[in-house]
Each structure stands twice: as structure tokens, then as C-alpha cells.
Motif scaffolding. Structure first.
Motif: not given
Length: 334
Positions: A189-202
């Protein structure tokens, strides 16, 4: 069986065309004739087949809306926003639930096209959208809801989920947490992968990593299961903060943590969700969350869809809202 237009005409002593004019253009018919036809309609219990009339015109006054999970209050708010805007234009919204299953999504799209809907709003299950593209090529416009159009083929209304993941983890870092776990899934799910990506970046910018605990769905039940898994660990191996991919997962996690009494929120484990549904603020420990303007997403999607009517397929509009951090007791204490 309901009376037909022909039977109404015979009862009123007029032609079928006159009955049609009374139904659609009464100003063209003498008042006494209108009254006589209306009396026959009432006496015979005639009900006009508006759907058939609309289909003969090549379109209906309906919009199809497919959501991922109708049980999620976030999508209920999207539906409410879409219905309110559609109502302003004399349209109705037909709602379908894909339950995160591609087969069900395709079935609903088929039915909507058969019903000649004005257009379709959909939160797709995957990035592959051939069925939706075929529908659009045949003249039924589509707008993606809560999802960006990666290749620009569709109009879209979404929230910057990468930014949402970033601000959630930046908040956890700001309150001193360093062992952060992201709970969510499926990652397709794009929503999940994007939220995870933002978390990892921070987290990466702070020199730490984020553990990923995958779930089979974005539900309370899956959140409870994830909570059980986390509490089964030794205390020193547990996270000191959890970022859940949506509020339903976060509420399930909160249930597990509170019911066992083996971990205090937020003292031992800070918890933040995503969507800011009404239940987040009403939880036994009010839940911090990343807010999305759900009703506005729904109404904006209808606006984009209606602006596509009768237009050339290009250009397609894309609206991206910014999320907002809402802090409550689950991360900052009482």
C-alpha cells in the motif's frame, strides 16, 4: 407490477408524448392536462424509471467511490465530504468497499461502468491500474483518492504521507525516544510505504534506524497482535516509541499495552498514530496522531472529477495536502 407510461396515458386520455412532457417539461403542457396526468399517476401508482432515462442520455447522476476499508472512520469522513459536495451538484455517491483486495476493486469498477456513472473516485489497492485506465479511455473519468498519481494518468487528491511520517518521528525524537518501531502493512500500500519512508528519513537524519514490524492489514485486530509481539520481548529489547501507520493500528496497540499493564504509555512506550480519527482523542489515553483533512479530500476529489466532465483528457489536476501533527497524552503525558 408498477404501471407503465402507456397505461398512464390511456387512463388520462392523452398521448405517451404528453405524459413524457408532464414528467420532463410540464411548462409545455396546459395546466388542466398536467393536473389530469398527475391524477392518473397518483391513482395508478406510477413510478418513473429515472435510471433508464439517464442511461438513454448516456450518463447517470451518480459518482462511484471505492475505498480500501469502509470500517475505517478515516474513509467514512472521505465519503461524507464527497457526498456533501456531490449533493450540491444534484449527484449521489455510490460507495463500494474493496477491503484491500484487487479482485473486489475490479468487480466494483466493472459495476460502476455498467451503471454509466458520471465518474469514479478510488483509493486503489496497488500501483497497477490497468482496469481504471481502460475505464477512463472509454470515457469514464477517474480521480485517485488518498493516493498520488505516479504517472499523471489520473487526477489525484492526497496528503503528503512522506511528510507525515517525517513529522511523526521528528516528534518522537524531540521527546527523547531513540528505539522507534514502525508498525504497519501491507507495505504494498502506497500510504504505508510512504509513511515508513518519511519515518526512516527523519530517523536517519538523527543517526538512528527504524524497526519495521509488518502487519497484514491496517486494523485494530492487527494492532493488538503487534502489541502482543512487542510485549513478548524482554524489556530491554522493546521499543521506547511506536509509530503506527494508522489510528486503528495504534488503538489496537494501545489496547494491548494498557490491558496487560506490562508497559506504561507514554512513560515506557510513546505511541503515535495517523489520520486523527475521532476515536483517537476519545481513547483511554488520548492518542497523538498525524491529521489528514479527510472530508476535504473527499469534497476536493468530487471537484476535480466534475471539472473533467466534457473536457479533453489533459491536463489532469493533482492536489497534495500537508498533514498536521496533533500531540496528546500518548506521547507527551497528561
Amino acid at each position: 407490477m408498477a404501471a407503465s407510461v402507456k397505461e398512464v396515458a390511456e387512463d388520462a386520455g392523452v398521448s405517451v408524448g404528453t405524459v413524457s412532457n408532464v414528467l420532463n417539461r410540464p411548462e409545455k403542457v396546459a395546466p388542466r392536462t398536467v393536473a389530469r396526468v398527475q391524477a392518473s399517476i397518483a391513482r395508478l401508482g406510477f413510478v418513473r424509471n429515472d435510471a433508464a432515462r439517464q442511461l438513454r442520455a448516456g450518463r447517470s447522476r451518480t459518482i462511484g467511490l471505492v475505498v480500501l476499508d469502509i470500517r475505517n472512520p478515516f474513509f467514512a469522513e472521505i465519503i461524507r465530504g464527497a457526498e456533501e459536495r456531490a449533493d450540491e451538484h444534484g449527484l449521489a455517491v455510490l460507495v463500494a468497499n474493496s477491503d484491500e483486495k484487487q479482485q473486489r476493486e475490479a468487480m466494483h469498477l466493472d459495476l460502476f461502468e455498467e451503471q454509466r456513472v458520471t465518474g469514479v473516485l478510488v483509493t486503489p489497492v496497488t500501483e497497477s491500474l490497468p482496469r481504471l485506465a481502460q475505464m477512463q479511455e472509454r470515457g469514464t473519468p477517474a480521480v485517485l483518492v488518498d493516493r498520488e498519481s505516479q504517472d499523471g494518468r489520473f487526477g489525484s487528491v492526497a496528503v503528503d504521507d512522506v511528510e507525515g511520517g517525517r513529522i511523526a518521528v521528528e516528534h518522537l525524537l524531540a521527546i527523547g525516544r531513540r528505539r522507534i518501531t514502525f508498525v504497519g502493512g501491507p507495505v504494498a500500500l502506497r500510504q504505508v510505504s510512504d509513511r515508513l519512508g518519511g519515518a526512516q528519513a527523519a530517523a536517519g537524519a538523527a543517526g538512528i534506524g527504524v524497526e519495521f514490524l509488518s502487519t497484514g492489514a491496517l486494523t485494530v485486530e492487527e494492532g493488538r497482535r503487534a502489541g502482543v509481539q512487542i510485549l513478548a520481548r524482554e524489556r530491554g529489547d522493546r521499543p521506547d516509541a511506536i509509530f503506527a501507520a494508522n489510528d486503528l493500528l495504534a488503538l489496537g496497540l494501545l489496547q494491548s499495552l494498557v490491558m496487560t499493564g506490562d508497559a506504561r504509555v507514554p512513560e515506557d512506550i510513546a505511541l503515535i498514530g495517523y489520520d486523527d480519527i475521532d476515536f483517537a482523542a476519545a481513547a483511554v489515553i488520548p492518542l497523538s496522531s498525524v491529521r489528514q483533512p479527510a472530508a476535504l479530500i473527499g469534497s476536493t476529489a468530487v471537484d476535480l472529477l466534475l471539472r473533467r466532465q466534457g473536457q479533453d483528457p489533459q491536463p489532469r489536476e493533482h492536489v497534495l495536502f500537508r498533514p498536521e501533527l496533533v500531540t496528546r497524552a500518548s506521547t507527551i503525558g497528561s
